[in-house]
Design an enzyme around this catalytic site. Structure first.
Site, PDB file in Angstrom:
ATOM      1  NE  ARG A   3      -3.055  -4.681  -4.544  1.00  0.00           N
ATOM      2  CZ  ARG A   3      -4.135  -3.937  -4.430  1.00  0.00           C
ATOM      3  NH1 ARG A   3      -4.944  -3.744  -5.459  1.00  0.00           N
ATOM      4  NH2 ARG A   3      -4.453  -3.369  -3.278  1.00  0.00           N
ATOM      5  CG  HIS A  46      -4.841   0.775 -10.863  1.00  0.00           C
ATOM      6  ND1 HIS A  46      -5.234   0.133  -9.708  1.00  0.00           N
ATOM      7  CD2 HIS A  46      -5.821   1.677 -11.121  1.00  0.00           C
ATOM      8  CE1 HIS A  46      -6.395   0.623  -9.290  1.00  0.00           C
ATOM      9  NE2 HIS A  46      -6.764   1.565 -10.131  1.00  0.00           N
ATOM     10  CB  THR A 103      -6.429  40.506  -2.340  1.00  0.00           C
ATOM     11  OG1 THR A 103      -6.323  41.100  -3.625  1.00  0.00           O
ATOM     12  CG2 THR A 103      -7.875  40.154  -2.043  1.00  0.00           C
ATOM     13  CE  LYS A 120      -3.074  39.904  -4.469  1.00  0.00           C
ATOM     14  NZ  LYS A 120      -3.985  40.614  -5.403  1.00  0.00           N
ATOM     15  CD  GLN A 124     -10.194   0.370   0.014  1.00  0.00           C
ATOM     16  OE1 GLN A 124      -9.196  -0.283  -0.320  1.00  0.00           O
ATOM     17  NE2 GLN A 124     -11.265   0.461  -0.769  1.00  0.00           N
TER      18      GLN A 124
HETATM   19  O1  LIG Z   1      -6.709  -1.833  -2.564  1.00  0.00           O
HETATM   20  C1  LIG Z   1      -7.648  -1.796  -3.361  1.00  0.00           C
HETATM   21  N1  LIG Z   1      -8.861  -1.337  -2.954  1.00  0.00           N
HETATM   22  C2  LIG Z   1      -9.927  -1.290  -3.787  1.00  0.00           C
HETATM   23  O2  LIG Z   1     -11.041  -0.848  -3.370  1.00  0.00           O
HETATM   24  C3  LIG Z   1      -9.768  -1.744  -5.106  1.00  0.00           C
HETATM   25  N2  LIG Z   1     -10.592  -1.820  -6.178  1.00  0.00           N
HETATM   26  C4  LIG Z   1      -9.858  -2.305  -7.210  1.00  0.00           C
HETATM   27  O3  LIG Z   1     -10.309  -2.502  -8.387  1.00  0.00           O
HETATM   28  N3  LIG Z   1      -8.584  -2.569  -6.817  1.00  0.00           N
HETATM   29  C5  LIG Z   1      -8.500  -2.219  -5.500  1.00  0.00           C
HETATM   30  N4  LIG Z   1      -7.469  -2.239  -4.628  1.00  0.00           N
END
Ligand SMILES: O=c1[nH]c(=O)c2[nH]c(=O)[nH]c2[nH]1
Length: 292
Positions: free
Chosen positions: A171, A242, A57, A12, A214
């Site tokens: 940024r 973004h 369930t 469930k 990353q």
């Molecule tokens: O931190 C980021 N990783 C990306 O892989 C990536 N690609 C992107 O267009 N902007 C960013 N910023």
């Protein structure tokens, strides 16, 4: 060639459970979404419709509510473990159970004993698998929205005929963190561990000067693993929310990183796992959870 039944499970999904605990006039509420799924000797129902091994369930749903009455819910990990162990130990045909719990945040309205305001969208989560006499606990957090207004750069990426993105040394970095961590060992204080891991994730997001999302993701996972021996692996899913600096030059205005358009979609989606390379591999208990 023969046609056979492959992996299967049933249960469930998304039982909505709210409990009220009364301490005199002071009430405490818990708000959980609980999903159960069972695995085992279930070939008959699939091939012939013989349901003699199928714990309905509907019964699984009732068990969730009855368990919430019979003992305090406690930490979501303990509640999920109790349910999972019950299903496996009480039904001969059932050899595995997975219980997912999301906890939704409510805050007390100041000055009132029994009124609450829904908190942020953030959810504390757990996914418990009981199988083969063992239990695996994977806990986490979802929808933690964070932003830093500087301390983030992105440059050095390849430029081909389709590249338009400008390199940036300053940024906004914003994301909604979904993290899931896999526990190892026993006797874990779930509440303390959750609080500390969440704190480490946020503190690292804030402190790490970011050259890519990353890099930030890896640093967040690494910080948890360095500080918390009870964690074997951390998986993170982080959409890049973004924020584009608006071109104000048509109006004769300079935009010195002050005015942004917060884009909804598309978004970059950065996902990864950070782990101890010597941790035990829990097999399907981990690998059958969604990767991110
Ligand atoms: O931190 C980021 N990783 C990306 O892989 C990536 N690609 C992107 O267009 N902007 C960013 N910023």
């Amino acid at each position: 060639m023969a046609i056979v039944l492959g992996p299967n499970q049933y249960g469930k999904a998304e039982n909505r459970l709210v409990t009220v605990t009364r301490d005199g006039a002071v009430h405490t509420i818990r708000d959980l979404t609980v999903s159960t799924s069972l695995r085992g000797d279930l070939t008959d129902t699939h091939l012939t419709g013989d349901n003699s091994k199928v714990l309905a369930t509907d019964t699984q749903k009732n068990t969730v509510y009855a368990f919430a009455k019979q003992a305090p819910v406690g930490e979501i990990e303990d509640f999920a473990l109790r349910l999972g162990r019950h299903f496996v130990s009480s039904q001969e045909a059932i050899t595995g159970a997975r219980v997912l719990v999301d906890e939704h945040a409510w805050e007390r309205i100041e000055g009132d004993d029994h009124s609450f305001v829904r908190g942020s969208d953030e959810k504390r989560t757990t996914a418990v698998t009981v199988e083969g006499g063992r239990a695996w606990v994977v806990s986490g957090v979802r929808d933690v929205v964070v932003l830093k207004s500087t301390g983030s750069e992105f440059h050095g990426f390849p430029r081909d005929e389709y590249t338009t993105l400008k390199e940036t040394h300053d940024r906004i970095l914003a994301t909604s963190v979904t993290a899931r961590w896999r526990y190892q060992g026993e006797g874990i204080d779930w509440a303390e561990s959750f609080t500390e891991i969440r704190r480490l994730l946020l503190a690292t997001f804030a402190a790490k000067h970011s050259l890519s999302l990353q890099q930030t993701l890896y640093a967040m996972g690494e910080a948890v693993l360095r500080a918390r021996p009870e964690v074997a692996e951390v998986r993170l899913s982080m959409p890049n929310k973004h924020h584009f600096a608006v071109d104000l030059s048509p109006f004769g205005l300079e935009n010195d990183n002050e005015v942004f358009y917060a884009a909804d979609r598309p978004y970059g989606l950065i996902e990864g796992s950070v782990l101890r390379d010597d941790a035990e591999d829990p097999g399907s208990a981990w690998h059958t959870l969604p990767a991110f």
